[in-house]
Scaffold this motif. Structure first.
Motif, PDB file in Angstrom:
ATOM      1  N   ARG A  59      14.831  -4.975   8.561  1.00  0.00           N
ATOM      2  CA  ARG A  59      16.016  -5.032   8.025  1.00  0.00           C
ATOM      3  C   ARG A  59      16.094  -5.593   6.588  1.00  0.00           C
ATOM      4  O   ARG A  59      15.100  -5.942   6.137  1.00  0.00           O
ATOM      5  N   VAL A  60      17.266  -5.627   6.080  1.00  0.00           N
ATOM      6  CA  VAL A  60      17.304  -6.054   4.654  1.00  0.00           C
ATOM      7  C   VAL A  60      17.859  -7.548   4.695  1.00  0.00           C
ATOM      8  O   VAL A  60      18.575  -7.940   5.629  1.00  0.00           O
ATOM      9  N   ALA A  61      17.198  -8.130   3.681  1.00  0.00           N
ATOM     10  CA  ALA A  61      17.386  -9.617   3.379  1.00  0.00           C
ATOM     11  C   ALA A  61      17.865  -9.833   2.103  1.00  0.00           C
ATOM     12  O   ALA A  61      17.500  -9.063   1.339  1.00  0.00           O
ATOM     13  N   PHE A  62      18.182 -10.962   1.814  1.00  0.00           N
ATOM     14  CA  PHE A  62      18.716 -11.431   0.363  1.00  0.00           C
ATOM     15  C   PHE A  62      17.932 -12.662  -0.175  1.00  0.00           C
ATOM     16  O   PHE A  62      17.878 -13.773   0.443  1.00  0.00           O
TER      17      PHE A  62
ATOM     18  N   VAL B  92      15.957  -7.214  -0.457  1.00  0.00           N
ATOM     19  CA  VAL B  92      14.604  -6.907   0.027  1.00  0.00           C
ATOM     20  C   VAL B  92      14.350  -6.307   1.314  1.00  0.00           C
ATOM     21  O   VAL B  92      15.133  -6.777   2.235  1.00  0.00           O
ATOM     22  N   ASP B  93      13.511  -5.258   1.664  1.00  0.00           N
ATOM     23  CA  ASP B  93      13.383  -4.877   2.855  1.00  0.00           C
ATOM     24  C   ASP B  93      12.168  -5.509   3.591  1.00  0.00           C
ATOM     25  O   ASP B  93      11.290  -5.615   3.083  1.00  0.00           O
ATOM     26  N   VAL B  94      12.535  -6.285   4.610  1.00  0.00           N
ATOM     27  CA  VAL B  94      11.429  -7.025   5.519  1.00  0.00           C
ATOM     28  C   VAL B  94      10.681  -6.014   6.305  1.00  0.00           C
ATOM     29  O   VAL B  94      11.349  -5.532   7.054  1.00  0.00           O
TER      30      VAL B  94
ATOM     31  N   HIS C 102       6.673 -10.378   4.890  1.00  0.00           N
ATOM     32  CA  HIS C 102       6.085  -9.068   3.957  1.00  0.00           C
ATOM     33  C   HIS C 102       7.245  -8.273   3.659  1.00  0.00           C
ATOM     34  O   HIS C 102       7.897  -7.826   4.510  1.00  0.00           O
ATOM     35  N   VAL C 103       7.549  -7.764   2.305  1.00  0.00           N
ATOM     36  CA  VAL C 103       8.844  -7.304   1.977  1.00  0.00           C
ATOM     37  C   VAL C 103       8.373  -6.238   0.937  1.00  0.00           C
ATOM     38  O   VAL C 103       7.368  -6.325   0.246  1.00  0.00           O
ATOM     39  N   ALA C 104       9.491  -5.545   0.857  1.00  0.00           N
ATOM     40  CA  ALA C 104       9.317  -4.401  -0.232  1.00  0.00           C
ATOM     41  C   ALA C 104      10.634  -4.380  -0.890  1.00  0.00           C
ATOM     42  O   ALA C 104      11.663  -4.512  -0.609  1.00  0.00           O
ATOM     43  N   ILE C 105      10.333  -4.402  -2.253  1.00  0.00           N
ATOM     44  CA  ILE C 105      11.454  -4.251  -3.402  1.00  0.00           C
ATOM     45  C   ILE C 105      11.399  -2.787  -3.966  1.00  0.00           C
ATOM     46  O   ILE C 105      10.445  -2.629  -4.916  1.00  0.00           O
ATOM     47  N   GLY C 106      12.146  -1.901  -3.810  1.00  0.00           N
ATOM     48  CA  GLY C 106      11.664  -0.453  -4.171  1.00  0.00           C
ATOM     49  C   GLY C 106      10.472  -0.159  -3.687  1.00  0.00           C
ATOM     50  O   GLY C 106      10.250  -0.288  -2.533  1.00  0.00           O
ATOM     51  N   ASN C 107       9.308   0.164  -4.552  1.00  0.00           N
ATOM     52  CA  ASN C 107       8.024   0.788  -4.062  1.00  0.00           C
ATOM     53  C   ASN C 107       6.957  -0.345  -4.264  1.00  0.00           C
ATOM     54  O   ASN C 107       5.784  -0.177  -4.185  1.00  0.00           O
TER      55      ASN C 107
END
Length: 325
Positions: free
Chosen positions: A29-32, A64-66, A75-80
């Motif tokens: 899910r998305v976090a901030f 961020v995508d968790v 462990h997150v993704a911000i864009g690629n």
């Protein structure tokens, strides 16, 4: 969390809210980003550790995508771009954004490319003219992670105004690892080997001159770093690297060479050390290039804001590969 100056009542209340918020929901899910002090930035690290190298520092309000969560790290993704952030400074929602807006102001060109990755060899997502406003999600010493026209990518920090600092406030006072360094041999006539592994006995991938910029990918316990030079990765001895702010005082010893291909009208700039790799352009005889490093058969060069390889036989003067290590 490091703060500067006297903590106001408002900031103390905000800190209390952050500490009392419920635990993050499950992964996927998305976090901030949620720094108690909005002037701080949260490190995106290469590993789930406070001592891991920072890939960039991100402002409150950045989503961020968790991907996964364990032992206080997400462990997150911000864009690629993927990395690790401390769960302590992530929230499931945000009512405040500290994401700054800057303008493109490239003194050496008409604008900036939005790159898919932190490399001038990376694919361009568009060329944006000077004066364009962009949102800065996170900052690095060389590249800023930005959003423009609903696209997320990277732009060179030197082409953006006002300049945003990388080395001030952060979520931890421990090990402020930099991602940027330059080759710094005590004897400027020497070259630093890019090794296939973290050992002075490992095969060399090239010998690099003082002032050559490198990106630090990983810090090793034996004093070596895993690095990227242009598009090639390898290992360098940390004793001969100037890291972060110290890099600005290193005098470049990178020589200039001229294309002089006796068997053709010029040379291709190649992505790798092979005539079978893709090319970044054909450059005519007489073109000057900056030589970052050399191998037996190829020079690792910079030309027109691009880095790649050119055949040594087509460049003059000839630079000795065996002279110094």
């Amino acid at each position: 969390m490091k703060t500067t100056g006297r903590i106001s009542l408002w900031l103390a209340l905000m800190l209390g809210v952050c500490l009392l918020r419920p635990a993050l929901a499950s992964a996927g899910r998305v976090a901030f980003v949620s720094n108690p002090n909005p002037t701080d930035r949260l490190n995106l690290r290469t590993a789930p550790s406070q001592t891991a190298i920072s890939l960039g520092k991100y402002y409150t309000g950045v989503s961020v995508d968790v991907l996964d969560e364990s032992n206080g790290w997400a462990h997150v993704a911000i864009g690629n771009l993927e990395g690790y952030m401390s769960v302590q400074y992530l929230a499931d929602s945000t009512a405040f954004s500290a994401i700054p807006t800057v303008k493109i102001a490239n003194a050496s060109g008409t604008g900036l490319n939005l790159r898919q990755e932190q490399s001038i060899n990376s694919r361009s997502l568009g060329l944006y003219p000077n004066g364009t406003q962009v949102e800065v999600l996170g900052v690095g010493e060389t590249w800023h992670h930005v959003r423009v026209n609903n696209q997320t990518g990277f732009m060179l920090a030197t082409g953006l105004s006002p300049r945003l600092t990388f080395s001030d406030t952060t979520e931890s006072s421990q090990s402020q690892a930099s991602t940027y360094a330059v080759v710094n041999n005590p004897n400027p006539a020497d070259r630093l080997n890019l090794r296939a592994s973290a050992s002075a006995q490992a095969a060399t991938k090239g010998k690099y001159y003082n002032g050559t910029p490198v990106t630090l990918l990983e810090t090793l316990q034996n004093g070596w770093y895993k690095v990227r030079v242009g598009s090639v990765t390898g290992y360098m001895d940390g004793r001969y690297l100037a890291i972060g702010q110290a890099a600005s005082s290193v005098q470049s010893a990178m020589p200039t060479a001229t294309i002089a291909n006796a068997s053709g009208t010029g040379l291709y700039l190649r992505v790798g050390q092979s005539t079978n790799t893709s090319n970044l352009g054909l450059y005519r005889n007489g073109t000057q290039v900056t030589v970052m490093g050399i191998t037996q058969d190829w020079y690792h060069v910079m030309v027109d804001d691009l880095s790649g390889y050119m055949l040594a036989d087509g460049l003059t003067p000839k630079l000795s590969f065996r002279l110094t290590d």
